[in-house]
Every structure is written in structure tokens, then in C-alpha cells.
Write a protein that holds these residues in place. Structure first.
Motif, PDB file in Angstrom:
ATOM      1  N   LEU A 139       1.694  19.862  18.503  1.00 46.42           N
ATOM      2  CA  LEU A 139       2.295  21.026  19.296  1.00 46.42           C
ATOM      3  C   LEU A 139       3.612  20.773  20.190  1.00 46.42           C
ATOM      4  CD1 LEU A 139       2.341  23.598  20.855  1.00 46.42           C
ATOM      5  CD2 LEU A 139       0.808  22.742  22.566  1.00 46.42           C
ATOM      6  N   VAL A 140       3.447  19.433  20.851  1.00 46.12           N
ATOM      7  CA  VAL A 140       4.696  19.100  21.482  1.00 46.12           C
ATOM      8  C   VAL A 140       5.972  18.801  20.367  1.00 46.12           C
ATOM      9  CG1 VAL A 140       5.692  17.521  23.175  1.00 46.12           C
ATOM     10  CG2 VAL A 140       3.296  18.547  23.593  1.00 46.12           C
ATOM     11  N   TYR A 141       5.606  18.274  19.375  1.00 48.46           N
ATOM     12  CA  TYR A 141       6.540  17.829  18.322  1.00 48.46           C
ATOM     13  C   TYR A 141       7.268  19.055  17.851  1.00 48.46           C
ATOM     14  CZ  TYR A 141       4.647  13.036  18.084  1.00 48.46           C
ATOM     15  OH  TYR A 141       4.331  11.547  18.300  1.00 48.46           O
ATOM     16  N   PHE A 142       6.503  20.048  17.747  1.00 45.33           N
ATOM     17  CA  PHE A 142       6.991  21.330  17.155  1.00 45.33           C
ATOM     18  C   PHE A 142       8.074  22.097  18.275  1.00 45.33           C
ATOM     19  CE2 PHE A 142       7.457  25.873  16.368  1.00 45.33           C
ATOM     20  CZ  PHE A 142       7.187  26.034  15.052  1.00 45.33           C
ATOM     21  N   VAL A 143       7.555  22.047  19.485  1.00 46.24           N
ATOM     22  CA  VAL A 143       8.240  22.870  20.432  1.00 46.24           C
ATOM     23  C   VAL A 143       9.414  21.979  20.793  1.00 46.24           C
ATOM     24  CG1 VAL A 143       8.217  23.226  22.861  1.00 46.24           C
ATOM     25  CG2 VAL A 143       6.266  24.206  21.419  1.00 46.24           C
ATOM     26  N   ASN A 144       9.463  20.640  20.495  1.00 45.02           N
ATOM     27  CA  ASN A 144      10.682  19.693  20.896  1.00 45.02           C
ATOM     28  C   ASN A 144      11.713  19.978  19.894  1.00 45.02           C
ATOM     29  OD1 ASN A 144      11.668  17.836  22.688  1.00 45.02           O
ATOM     30  ND2 ASN A 144      11.357  16.251  20.949  1.00 45.02           N
ATOM     31  N   GLU A 145      11.298  20.519  18.489  1.00 51.01           N
ATOM     32  CA  GLU A 145      12.287  20.573  17.528  1.00 51.01           C
ATOM     33  C   GLU A 145      12.970  21.996  17.754  1.00 51.01           C
ATOM     34  OE1 GLU A 145      13.184  19.207  14.790  1.00 51.01           O
ATOM     35  OE2 GLU A 145      12.221  17.398  15.524  1.00 51.01           O
ATOM     36  N   MET A 146      12.129  23.005  18.275  1.00 50.88           N
ATOM     37  CA  MET A 146      12.489  24.522  18.643  1.00 50.88           C
ATOM     38  C   MET A 146      13.636  24.418  19.778  1.00 50.88           C
ATOM     39  SD  MET A 146      10.252  27.661  19.749  1.00 50.88           S
ATOM     40  CE  MET A 146       9.570  26.954  21.302  1.00 50.88           C
ATOM     41  N   LEU A 147      13.323  23.396  21.038  1.00 45.85           N
ATOM     42  CA  LEU A 147      14.204  23.390  22.098  1.00 45.85           C
ATOM     43  C   LEU A 147      15.662  22.709  21.564  1.00 45.85           C
ATOM     44  CD1 LEU A 147      11.578  22.235  24.889  1.00 45.85           C
ATOM     45  CD2 LEU A 147      12.565  24.501  24.434  1.00 45.85           C
ATOM     46  N   LYS A 148      15.221  21.448  20.850  1.00 45.19           N
ATOM     47  CA  LYS A 148      16.434  20.903  20.317  1.00 45.19           C
ATOM     48  C   LYS A 148      17.573  21.884  19.614  1.00 45.19           C
ATOM     49  CE  LYS A 148      14.913  17.232  18.229  1.00 45.19           C
ATOM     50  NZ  LYS A 148      14.575  16.252  17.322  1.00 45.19           N
ATOM     51  N   ASP A 149      16.927  22.806  18.729  1.00 45.46           N
ATOM     52  CA  ASP A 149      17.589  23.573  17.931  1.00 45.46           C
ATOM     53  C   ASP A 149      18.243  24.720  18.855  1.00 45.46           C
ATOM     54  OD1 ASP A 149      18.160  24.165  15.398  1.00 45.46           O
ATOM     55  OD2 ASP A 149      16.709  25.617  15.037  1.00 45.46           O
ATOM     56  N   HIS A 150      18.085  24.712  20.174  1.00 45.01           N
ATOM     57  CA  HIS A 150      18.767  25.625  20.879  1.00 45.01           C
ATOM     58  C   HIS A 150      19.325  24.831  22.322  1.00 45.01           C
ATOM     59  CE1 HIS A 150      15.937  28.225  18.940  1.00 45.01           C
ATOM     60  NE2 HIS A 150      16.855  29.136  19.035  1.00 45.01           N
ATOM     61  N   GLY A 151      19.891  23.554  21.894  1.00 45.64           N
ATOM     62  CA  GLY A 151      20.345  22.592  22.783  1.00 45.64           C
ATOM     63  C   GLY A 151      19.688  22.315  23.899  1.00 45.64           C
ATOM     64  N   LEU A 152      18.389  22.267  23.865  1.00 41.23           N
ATOM     65  CA  LEU A 152      17.413  22.071  25.183  1.00 41.23           C
ATOM     66  C   LEU A 152      16.601  20.777  24.774  1.00 41.23           C
ATOM     67  CD1 LEU A 152      16.230  25.790  25.850  1.00 41.23           C
ATOM     68  CD2 LEU A 152      18.010  24.392  27.013  1.00 41.23           C
ATOM     69  N   SER A 153      15.933  20.450  25.974  1.00 42.49           N
ATOM     70  CA  SER A 153      14.804  19.290  25.656  1.00 42.49           C
ATOM     71  C   SER A 153      13.824  19.436  26.721  1.00 42.49           C
ATOM     72  CB  SER A 153      15.502  17.868  26.046  1.00 42.49           C
ATOM     73  OG  SER A 153      15.731  17.556  26.947  1.00 42.49           O
ATOM     74  N   LEU A 154      12.752  18.331  26.473  1.00 39.30           N
ATOM     75  CA  LEU A 154      11.723  18.616  27.310  1.00 39.30           C
ATOM     76  C   LEU A 154      11.958  17.789  28.638  1.00 39.30           C
ATOM     77  CD1 LEU A 154       8.784  18.110  24.972  1.00 39.30           C
ATOM     78  CD2 LEU A 154       8.700  19.814  26.770  1.00 39.30           C
ATOM     79  N   GLU A 155      13.091  16.842  28.648  1.00 43.02           N
ATOM     80  CA  GLU A 155      13.576  16.137  29.822  1.00 43.02           C
ATOM     81  C   GLU A 155      13.452  16.858  30.889  1.00 43.02           C
ATOM     82  OE1 GLU A 155      14.425  12.569  31.489  1.00 43.02           O
ATOM     83  OE2 GLU A 155      13.949  12.653  29.446  1.00 43.02           O
ATOM     84  N   GLY A 156      13.027  16.517  31.971  1.00 40.82           N
ATOM     85  CA  GLY A 156      13.017  17.368  33.280  1.00 40.82           C
ATOM     86  C   GLY A 156      12.550  18.587  33.361  1.00 40.82           C
ATOM     87  N   GLN A 157      11.753  19.056  32.363  1.00 37.28           N
ATOM     88  CA  GLN A 157      11.136  20.508  32.651  1.00 37.28           C
ATOM     89  C   GLN A 157       9.968  20.616  33.097  1.00 37.28           C
ATOM     90  OE1 GLN A 157      12.882  23.061  31.250  1.00 37.28           O
ATOM     91  NE2 GLN A 157      14.728  21.976  29.979  1.00 37.28           N
ATOM     92  N   LYS A 158       9.440  21.613  33.891  1.00 33.62           N
ATOM     93  CA  LYS A 158       8.241  21.824  34.399  1.00 33.62           C
ATOM     94  C   LYS A 158       7.350  22.575  33.489  1.00 33.62           C
ATOM     95  CE  LYS A 158       8.524  22.948  38.822  1.00 33.62           C
ATOM     96  NZ  LYS A 158       8.315  23.973  40.188  1.00 33.62           N
TER      97      LYS A 158
END
Length: 459
Positions: free
Chosen positions: A227-246
Motif C-alpha cells: 500500500l505504501v509503495y503504491f502511494v509513494n509512486e503516486m506521490l512521486k508522480d505529483h512531485g510529493l513524497s511521504l517525507e514529513g507528512q502527517k
């Protein structure tokens, strides 16, 4: 007829076809609300496919694919610790075998009924298709509540359950796995009973086993990590990341726990998690090792968390977790836990992404709101496919009589989730709605199954 007129006519034909088949589904299954909800969510995405490819209408694929190939319902008698005979109802829905043997979990929960098992099995068809593995879709379960039961009662129940189920499954027929209420302990008891009844050691008949009896290392972590790997790919595709997210994560079982663990490893702060009684909140971050100790080792309620971490607060009622402001939400508990009101609150509080770890955790209205509000939304059938992907890896290891290392499994899992994300994006782009992963997941999963069904004829 001009090209424009042809396109319009094909669109009208597609809409009429989908509407007619959905009306038949409602007529045939009038009391199966969960199943009808799952069907509508997928059907709504497929109109552009039928408009572009009329062959699916000609072969009447929809009416075939919504009807299970086989539905098995059976009595499960067992004796409790007081010597009293109890009776539950068991199910196995073998939905679609176009791509391979039926594959899907077994759920033990008092809410289990035919509608829920059918919705789970229907979703499983497309989820399994997305993994790229040769597996069909199925699901099973019983209205048995393992909560508060002794080990002896759980063993006697699972053995009775398998005493009927064993005649309907096999490594090349139907390969069950775990789900809510069914973990390594329950899988172990079922595998042992199957082995006893079958008179053979067929490791590939069930997945989610302990690694010492043929289970795959990394299976326990797979759904949450995937789940987290998939969401991380989705975030990277939009210039985002999990780093620092709540992050907030509903649930505190395997999926939730390992989604929390991986999100924290990638730099996020998980501030809340829950169980069926309530949720805990800690702005400093949830300690996932404590959650593991409570749930995996002690089978305790999440309310006990605050006794070990005074900075955390406990709140009665699990749905209140969605009122907590967050950047990313991972619903990992159960179906329909996020309704329109909860989705509205999440959007108003600034949620950037929602990744579904449970099966169908958002209502149709909630999904529409996320999509309309430009929330990056990862639908369950794509985002939580990591578990069944690694179950398929377990089948492969059993067939080859070998065991892969955790690193090997995790690498294959990351690659699979990346491929699933890419397939969803490509399908969404092809059918004119970029970034709509609901559309992309449904179409990418459907086309592969539909083409296999056409190739095999009317069966």
C-alpha cells in the motif's frame, strides 16, 4: 454515418448496455447492498471501454463476469469450551477462473454474509488481474467471531470449516488465504486439517502459512508495505513524497501495522490508529512496536496503548479518527468506513492523498468527493494488491519447493506495486481521464480478464 455520429452511437450503446446489466444485477441480488455497490463502482468506469471496444458488448462480458462461476454455502458445527454445540455458516465464492485458479482470502467476522463475500470476490477478480500473476478471483469466510475465543475453540472451528471446504480447493483449483479474523494461526490449523483429510502435503493449497511450513517470508508485511509503495509512486508522480507528512491509519491489524511501519521508514509521522472500539492519537507519532506488542502478541485493545505512552490520548468510537487533520489517510480497517461526511471532513482538513488498505473502505459518494476535490486517491483493488501478489509468490515457491529471502520478496513486491501503478495510469490516460486511478484500475483489471474470457469461449 459520420465518424462523430458513430462515436456518439457507440457511447449511447455502451451506456445502455451498462445500465441494462446493472438493472439485472439489482433484480437478481436485491438484498446484497455491498455486492451491488462494488458492481456499480466498476461498471461506471467501464462505459468508455465498451464505447471504444464493442466486442465486449457482443460477447456480453458484463453479464458473465458479475455471475460467480460457483457459490458454496455450508454449515460449520463445532463444540465450544463449555461442551455446547455451536453452528456457523461458511461460504466460498469461486468467482472467476479466466486467468488461473481462484485466489482470495477467508474472513471470519460476525458481519460475514453472502453479499460481503460476493463483493470481496468480485473485487478480487480485478485486483488479481492487476498483479500480473496467473490467478483468478474468489473469496470465502464465515460469520464466526474469533474475538474472545480460546485457541482450542478457534482450532475446532477452523478444522470444522476445512472439513467441508477441502473438497472444493486445491493448488490448481482454488487457493485460499487469510483476511480479517484469519491470520497465521488460523491458516495453520486449516492447512493441518486439509493435510489430514487429503492424505498429502500440498503446500500450495493455501497461502499465508508460517514460513516453517511453506509460507513466504514477507507475506505478513506485504499488504501494508505494498500500500505504501503504491502511494509513494503516486506521490512521486505529483512531485510529493511521504517525507514529513502527517498520516492517520485506521485499524491496527496486519495491514495497518505494516503500513504504519513502512510509512514511518519513509519519513512520515503516523499520528493515529484505531480498532473497532476507538482510536489513539499522539501528535508526536505512534510507536508501531507498541501496537505490534498489543495486537500481535497480546491480542489486546488499542486503548491499552495510552498506558504505555502517556502523551497519547484514547477516544471511544473508531470513526472519529477521520476528524483528525492529516496529509495522508490510510483506511485499513473495513468496508465503507469512510462515508461522504467523513470524506468531506478529510478534504476540509486538507488531506492530500488517500490510500486504501482495506477492501472498499470508501463509499461511492466519498470516492466521488475525493476525485472531484483533486485528492490523490489510490483505490483498494490496486493499492492493497501487495498481499495477494506475495501470496502468488508463495504459490510459486511452493511449486518450486524453495524459499526466497525477505529482500528478494520485498524487491519483487516493490516492482509489482510500481507496475500496477503504471498500468492504472496508462489505462486512465488511454481512456481520457488522467490521474483518475479509479478508472485506470478498473479498466486495466477488467480488460485482461475480459480478453481471457473471450479467448476461452462461453463457459
Amino acid at each position: 454515418m459520420t465518424m462523430t455520429e458513430t462515436v456518439k452511437q457507440n457511447q449511447m450503446n455502451a451506456e445502455e448496455y451498462v445500465r441494462d446489466i446493472y438493472d439485472k444485477v439489482l433484480e437478481r441480488n436485491p438484498h446484497e447492498s455491498e455486492f451491488n455497490q462494488a458492481v456499480k463502482e466498476i461498471f461506471d468506469s467501464l462505459v468508455p471501454v465498451f464505447a471504444k471496444e464493442p466486442k465486449y458488448i457482443e460477447h456480453n462480458i458484463l453479464e458473465q463476469i458479475v455471475e460467480p462461476e460457483r457459490v458454496i454455502s455450508f454449515r460449520v458445527p463445532w463444540v465450544d469450551d463449555n461442551g455446547k454445540i455451536q453452528v456457523n455458516r461458511g461460504y466460498r465464492v469461486q468467482f472467476n477462473s479466466a486467468l488461473g485458479p481462484y485466489k482470495g482470502g477467508i474472513r471470519f467476522h460476525p458481519s460475514v454474509n453472502l453479499s460481503i463475500i460476493k463483493f470481496l470476490g468480485f473485487e478480487q477478480i480485478f485486483k488479481n488481474s492487476l498483479t500480473g500473476q496467473p490467478i483468478g478471483g474468489g473469496k470465502g469466510g464465515a460469520d464466526f467471531d474469533p474475538k474472545g475465543k480460546s485457541d482450542g475453540e478457534i482450532m475446532r472451528f477452523t478444522q470444522s470449516f476445512m472439513t467441508e471446504l477441502w473438497r472444493h480447493i486445491g493448488p490448481d483449483v482454488d487457493v485460499p488465504a487469510g483476511d480479517i479474523g484469519v491470520g497465521a494461526r488460523e491458516i495453520g490449523y486449516m492447512f493441518g486439517q486439509y493435510k489430514r483429510l487429503r492424505g498429502a502435503y500440498e503446500a500450495g493449497v493455501i497461502t499465508g502459512k508460517n514460513p516453517m511450513v511453506g509460507g513466504s517470508i514477507g507475506r505478513k508485511e506485504a499488504t501494508g508495505y505494498g500500500l505504501v509503495y503504491f502511494v509513494n509512486e503516486m506521490l512521486k508522480d505529483h512531485g510529493l513524497s511521504l517525507e514529513g507528512q502527517k498520516v492517520i491509519v485506521s485499524g491496527s491489524g496486519n495491514v495497518s501495522t505494516y503500513a504504519m511501519e513502512k510509512a514511518i521508514q519513509l519519513g512520515a509521522t503516523v499520528v493515529a490508529c484505531s480498532d473497532s472500539d476507538g482510536y489513539v492519537y499522539d501528535e508526536n507519532g505512534i510507536d508501531v512496536e507498541t501496537v505490534k506488542e498489543l495486537k500481535e502478541k497480546g491480542n489486546e485493545r488499542i486503548s491499552e496503548y495510552v498506558n504505555r505512552h502517556p502523551s497519547a490520548t484514547y477516544h471511544e468510537g473508531c470513526t472519529g479518527i477521520w476528524t483528525i487533520p492529516c496529509d495522508i489517510a490510510f483506511p485499513c480497517a473495513t468496508q465503507n468506513e469512510i462515508d461522504e461526511e467523513a470524506a468531506k471532513t478529510l478534504v476540509e482538513n486538507g488531506v492530500k492523498a488517500v490510500g486504501e488498505g482495506a477492501n472498499m473502505p470508501s463509499t461511492l459518494e466519498a470516492i466521488d468527493l475525493f476525485v472531484e476535490s483533486d485528492v490523490h486517491y489510490a483505490p483498494a483493488k490496486a493499492a492493497n494488491a501487495g498481499g495477494v501478489a506475495v501470496s502468488s509468490f508463495e504459490m510459486s515457491q511452493n511449486s518450486m519447493r524453495l524459499s526466497w529471502t525477505f529482500e528478494e520478496v520485498d524487491e519483487k513486491l516493490q516492482e509489482t506495486m510500481k507496475n500496477i501503478y503504471t498500468s492504472c495510469v496508462e489505462a486512465a490516460n488511454e481512456y481520457g481521464d488522467p490521474d483518475n486511478l479509479v478508472l485506470g484500475a478498473n479498466i486495466a483489471g477488467f480488460v485482461k480478464v475480459a480478453d481471457a474470457m473471450i479467448a476461452q469461449g462461453v463457459i
